[in-house]
Design a protein around this motif. Structure first.
Motif, mmCIF file in Angstrom:
data_model
loop_
_atom_site.group_PDB
_atom_site.id
_atom_site.type_symbol
_atom_site.label_atom_id
_atom_site.label_comp_id
_atom_site.label_asym_id
_atom_site.label_seq_id
_atom_site.Cartn_x
_atom_site.Cartn_y
_atom_site.Cartn_z
ATOM 1 N N LYS A 116 -56.320 -19.784 30.632
ATOM 2 C CA LYS A 116 -55.212 -19.846 29.679
ATOM 3 C C LYS A 116 -55.496 -18.992 28.448
ATOM 4 C CE LYS A 116 -52.719 -23.030 26.641
ATOM 5 N NZ LYS A 116 -52.576 -24.448 26.186
ATOM 6 N N ASP A 117 -56.686 -19.127 27.867
ATOM 7 C CA ASP A 117 -57.022 -18.364 26.668
ATOM 8 C C ASP A 117 -57.110 -16.869 26.960
ATOM 9 O OD1 ASP A 117 -57.118 -20.650 25.108
ATOM 10 O OD2 ASP A 117 -59.246 -20.995 25.488
ATOM 11 N N TRP A 118 -57.628 -16.510 28.131
ATOM 12 C CA TRP A 118 -57.710 -15.101 28.501
ATOM 13 C C TRP A 118 -56.299 -14.512 28.651
ATOM 14 C CZ3 TRP A 118 -60.986 -11.272 28.283
ATOM 15 C CH2 TRP A 118 -60.807 -10.140 29.073
ATOM 16 N N THR A 119 -55.395 -15.286 29.171
ATOM 17 C CA THR A 119 -54.009 -14.819 29.328
ATOM 18 C C THR A 119 -53.324 -14.668 27.970
ATOM 19 O OG1 THR A 119 -53.850 -15.914 31.481
ATOM 20 C CG2 THR A 119 -51.783 -15.323 30.392
ATOM 21 N N LEU A 120 -53.558 -15.617 27.069
ATOM 22 C CA LEU A 120 -52.935 -15.563 25.741
ATOM 23 C C LEU A 120 -53.500 -14.446 24.871
ATOM 24 C CD1 LEU A 120 -52.726 -19.359 24.813
ATOM 25 C CD2 LEU A 120 -50.812 -17.840 25.346
ATOM 26 N N ALA A 121 -54.751 -14.082 25.087
ATOM 27 C CA ALA A 121 -55.400 -13.079 24.241
ATOM 28 C C ALA A 121 -54.746 -11.719 24.414
ATOM 29 C CB ALA A 121 -56.882 -12.997 24.586
ATOM 30 N N SER A 122 -54.597 -11.011 23.285
ATOM 31 C CA SER A 122 -53.973 -9.689 23.304
ATOM 32 C C SER A 122 -54.682 -8.761 22.343
ATOM 33 C CB SER A 122 -52.497 -9.797 22.908
ATOM 34 O OG SER A 122 -51.937 -8.514 22.686
ATOM 35 N N ALA A 123 -54.900 -7.533 22.773
ATOM 36 C CA ALA A 123 -55.516 -6.536 21.907
ATOM 37 C C ALA A 123 -54.594 -6.126 20.772
ATOM 38 C CB ALA A 123 -55.907 -5.307 22.724
ATOM 39 N N ASP A 124 -53.318 -6.492 20.858
ATOM 40 C CA ASP A 124 -52.333 -6.080 19.857
ATOM 41 C C ASP A 124 -52.084 -7.121 18.782
ATOM 42 O OD1 ASP A 124 -51.884 -3.651 21.202
ATOM 43 O OD2 ASP A 124 -50.476 -4.638 22.569
ATOM 44 N N SER A 125 -52.673 -8.323 18.931
ATOM 45 C CA SER A 125 -52.401 -9.373 17.954
ATOM 46 C C SER A 125 -53.501 -10.424 17.985
ATOM 47 C CB SER A 125 -51.052 -10.032 18.233
ATOM 48 O OG SER A 125 -50.832 -11.128 17.356
ATOM 49 N N PHE A 126 -53.866 -10.918 16.786
ATOM 50 C CA PHE A 126 -54.821 -12.009 16.707
ATOM 51 C C PHE A 126 -54.156 -13.359 16.961
ATOM 52 C CE2 PHE A 126 -57.244 -8.876 14.190
ATOM 53 C CZ PHE A 126 -58.487 -9.020 14.782
ATOM 54 N N ALA A 127 -52.838 -13.435 16.747
ATOM 55 C CA ALA A 127 -52.149 -14.722 16.805
ATOM 56 C C ALA A 127 -51.406 -14.872 18.124
ATOM 57 C CB ALA A 127 -51.158 -14.838 15.647
ATOM 58 N N PRO A 128 -51.815 -15.809 18.972
ATOM 59 C CA PRO A 128 -51.074 -16.059 20.218
ATOM 60 C C PRO A 128 -49.810 -16.854 19.918
ATOM 61 C CG PRO A 128 -52.823 -17.662 19.990
ATOM 62 C CD PRO A 128 -52.962 -16.714 18.826
ATOM 63 N N PRO A 129 -48.881 -16.962 20.862
ATOM 64 C CA PRO A 129 -47.708 -17.825 20.648
ATOM 65 C C PRO A 129 -48.155 -19.252 20.344
ATOM 66 C CG PRO A 129 -47.452 -16.489 22.620
ATOM 67 C CD PRO A 129 -48.859 -16.304 22.176
ATOM 68 N N ARG A 130 -47.458 -19.914 19.441
ATOM 69 C CA ARG A 130 -47.836 -21.259 19.028
ATOM 70 C C ARG A 130 -46.912 -22.306 19.635
ATOM 71 N NH1 ARG A 130 -49.254 -20.708 12.544
ATOM 72 N NH2 ARG A 130 -50.897 -19.135 12.759
ATOM 73 N N ILE A 131 -47.517 -23.399 20.043
ATOM 74 C CA ILE A 131 -46.757 -24.546 20.513
ATOM 75 C C ILE A 131 -46.719 -25.554 19.370
ATOM 76 C CG2 ILE A 131 -46.542 -26.331 22.255
ATOM 77 C CD1 ILE A 131 -46.302 -23.481 23.318
ATOM 78 N N THR A 132 -45.570 -25.783 18.792
ATOM 79 C CA THR A 132 -45.466 -26.686 17.654
ATOM 80 C C THR A 132 -45.425 -28.135 18.127
ATOM 81 O OG1 THR A 132 -43.052 -26.830 17.573
ATOM 82 C CG2 THR A 132 -44.084 -24.921 16.528
ATOM 83 N N THR A 133 -45.510 -29.047 17.179
ATOM 84 C CA THR A 133 -45.478 -30.468 17.521
ATOM 85 C C THR A 133 -44.131 -30.868 18.098
ATOM 86 O OG1 THR A 133 -44.844 -30.973 15.242
ATOM 87 C CG2 THR A 133 -47.185 -31.089 15.797
ATOM 88 N N ARG A 134 -43.102 -30.042 17.894
ATOM 89 C CA ARG A 134 -41.777 -30.346 18.447
ATOM 90 C C ARG A 134 -41.601 -29.771 19.851
ATOM 91 N NH1 ARG A 134 -37.714 -29.334 13.294
ATOM 92 N NH2 ARG A 134 -38.681 -30.854 11.885
ATOM 93 N N GLY A 135 -42.600 -29.005 20.276
ATOM 94 C CA GLY A 135 -42.564 -28.513 21.645
ATOM 95 C C GLY A 135 -41.964 -27.134 21.798
ATOM 96 N N ASP A 136 -41.405 -26.518 20.722
ATOM 97 C CA ASP A 136 -40.830 -25.189 20.874
ATOM 98 C C ASP A 136 -41.911 -24.140 20.631
ATOM 99 O OD1 ASP A 136 -40.916 -26.111 18.249
ATOM 100 O OD2 ASP A 136 -39.518 -24.573 17.573
ATOM 101 N N THR A 137 -41.792 -23.021 21.321
ATOM 102 C CA THR A 137 -42.763 -21.934 21.205
ATOM 103 C C THR A 137 -42.295 -20.935 20.155
ATOM 104 O OG1 THR A 137 -43.305 -22.171 23.538
ATOM 105 C CG2 THR A 137 -43.962 -20.125 22.464
ATOM 106 N N ARG A 138 -43.216 -20.595 19.250
ATOM 107 C CA ARG A 138 -42.860 -19.643 18.189
ATOM 108 C C ARG A 138 -43.875 -18.516 18.152
ATOM 109 N NH1 ARG A 138 -41.096 -23.639 13.133
ATOM 110 N NH2 ARG A 138 -39.579 -24.839 14.307
#
Length: 517
Positions: free
Chosen positions: A495-517
């Motif tokens: 999962k972490d390898w898939t989320l990791a990107s050379a173009d950004s330090f910040a992966p998509p976030r899963i908030t406590t409400r369940g929506d992805t930002r």
């Protein structure tokens, strides 16, 4: 005339004796406390002789606070003084305490080598590799430390052939006096290589970094004790001398931003490290960080693969690392401990097939030979120490660094207090401490049957997980195989390898409400 009474003669004699003692204390060079506090400073040394009960109550509480336990502190001070560290009647440790670690010795130990092993730092893109000691002086800036403390550390490094990290405060004249090998650290303020508006100046960097005394160049991303925030040096402390070293106006507040302006993505970070290497004439270039998350580390690894180059070294600073002043919330609750951060970086590089190109250093409460051996097993190639090196120069952990009232002249810019630190004596202590600690680490490795650090294995470090139950690091933790992330990432890394990107330090976030930002 009446002759003086007996009590008057006694008072005169007593006053004379105290005056003589005060003069001796001021002139002697071994004890900085006595030079700054003649006569009354003997109270501290008197309490030390009443160990363990009174010293533990008075000295450890009033002088030392929480940083190092008494046994570790004694090891540092005794080695600095050239005293053998043997002790009668065994250990005071609870060997069954959960979390206790111990090393596994061999029934067929080796004889220690005549010369301690060293580590070559410099990957395939580096034209001036450097031979690094197993233990070096960690990053501490002039400004945080006094001129005499810097002198003592650098002279000790020159005597012992180990490296001295400048810290982010720039290269001062006191780093230069004795010619010890330097690791030039650049922080978010780019001190010593900055434009007037506070940005990185490549021309200044190229000119200074090509000096023969500078052996490697390092970009500080974060610090273990306060990751994610910068620092502020109050205007009153920005003397003309510090201003010239840092390249800032004298008498004005000096601010280190929380983040860098030279990069905003993992790719830009790796490209900037390559630029530092090129500007320095091919010297080893790398970065220091307190590890934040696995995704961010893997993003850096992916950037190395995409850009086609890698840093020559990565210094992993643990959250237990120290500093003269940091918010307590940050010291206790932000950042990854060294053990976890170190193994994460090591495994990420192994899994991406990059480990042979990048040296890894460990920094964070490395004080004794066993600390070095443990960190080597956990994935480090070499180690750095800050507080133990300060203690070798005379620091008594009074925790007055941020108040500029250090009683022994180590962490102060007060000329009178700093004068108490005798450079000749304390540089010898730094040299003796480093040599004895490395020698002990090498002897421990030999007792474990290892001729070289590369012979150590995770199975040789065991962890107590409950009274009477232990497990090896080899079984308790995951250890990736070379290139495993590229071929087929393990389920708990996928999962972490898939989320990791050379173009950004910040992966998509899963908030406590369940929506992805």
């Amino acid at each position: 005339m009446h002759s003086p009474s007996g009590w008057k003669l006694g008072a005169i004699a007593g006053a004379g004796a105290l005056a003589a003692l005060a003069a001796y204390d001021t002139l002697q060079k071994r004890h900085s406390v006595l030079r700054n506090y003649p006569v009354v400073g003997h109270l501290r040394y008197g309490l030390e002789r009443l160990r363990p009960e009174l010293q533990q109550y008075f000295i450890e509480r009033d002088w030392d606070g929480k940083p190092f336990d008494r046994a570790t502190r004694d090891i540092i001070y005794e080695r600095a003084k050239g005293v053998h560290g043997e002790k009668a009647y065994g250990t005071e440790l609870d060997v069954y305490e959960v979390g206790h670690e111990f090393l596994v010795h061999s029934t067929v130990p080796q004889s220690p080598p005549e010369n301690p092993p060293r580590v070559t730092v410099g990957g395939p893109d580096c034209s001036q590799p450097y031979s690094m000691s197993l233990l070096n002086v960690s990053a501490m800036s002039f400004g945080a430390l006094s001129a005499n403390a810097i002198r003592a550390l650098n002279k000790g490094a020159a005597m012992g052939g180990f490296a001295h990290d400048t810290g982010e405060g720039g290269i001062s004249p006191y780093h230069r006096e004795h010619g010890g090998d330097l690791v030039w650290e650049i922080g978010t303020g780019y001190f010593g290589t900055r434009t007037k508006d506070g940005h990185f100046d490549p021309d200044q960097f190229a000119e200074k970094s090509r000096d023969d005394q500078i052996k490697t160049v390092s970009l500080k991303l974060s610090q273990g004790a306060k990751p994610g925030i910068g620092g502020v040096l109050p205007a009153a402390k920005v003397t003309q001398e510090i201003a010239e070293t840092r390249g800032v106006p004298a008498g004005e507040k000096c601010v280190s931003p929380p983040g860098h302006s030279v990069f905003s993505t993992p790719t830009e970070l790796i490209e900037f490290i390559a630029q530092m290497r090129n500007l320095s004439g091919g010297k080893p270039a790398g970065f220091k960080l307190c590890v934040s998350s696995r995704v961010e580390v893997l993003s850096m690894v992916k950037a190395m693969l995409e850009v086609g180059t890698a840093p020559d070294f990565i210094i992993v600073d643990g959250s237990e690392g120290g500093t003269g002043a940091a918010p307590l919330e940050y010291e206790d609750h932000v950042g990854m401990p060294l053990t976890d951060g170190l193994m994460l970086v090591h495994n990420a590089l192994v899994g991406a097939g990059l480990r042979d190109r990048v040296r890894v250093a460990a920094s964070g409460k490395v004080a004794a030979g066993n600390d070095i051996v443990k960190r080597l097993i956990q994935g480090a190639d070499y180690t750095n120490a800050a507080r133990p090196m300060m203690m070798a120069t005379g620091c008594i952990q009074s925790q007055r660094c941020h108040l500029d009232t250090c009683p022994v002249g180590v962490a102060t810019q007060d000329p009178r207090r700093a004068h108490a630190l005798d450079v000749g004596d304390k540089s010898q202590r730094v040299y003796r401490y480093q040599k004895a600690t490395v020698d002990e680490a090498v002897r421990m490795m030999s007792s474990m049957g290892a001729e070289r650090p590369e012979d150590l294995t995770p199975d040789q470090l065991r962890l107590v997980i409950s009274p009477g139950e232990t497990v090896s690091y080899g079984d308790h933790y995951d250890w990736l195989k070379s290139g495993e992330l590229l071929d087929q990432p393990p389920a708990n890394w996928e999962k972490d390898w898939t989320l990791a990107s050379a173009d950004s330090f910040a992966p998509p976030r899963i908030t406590t409400r369940g929506d992805t930002r």
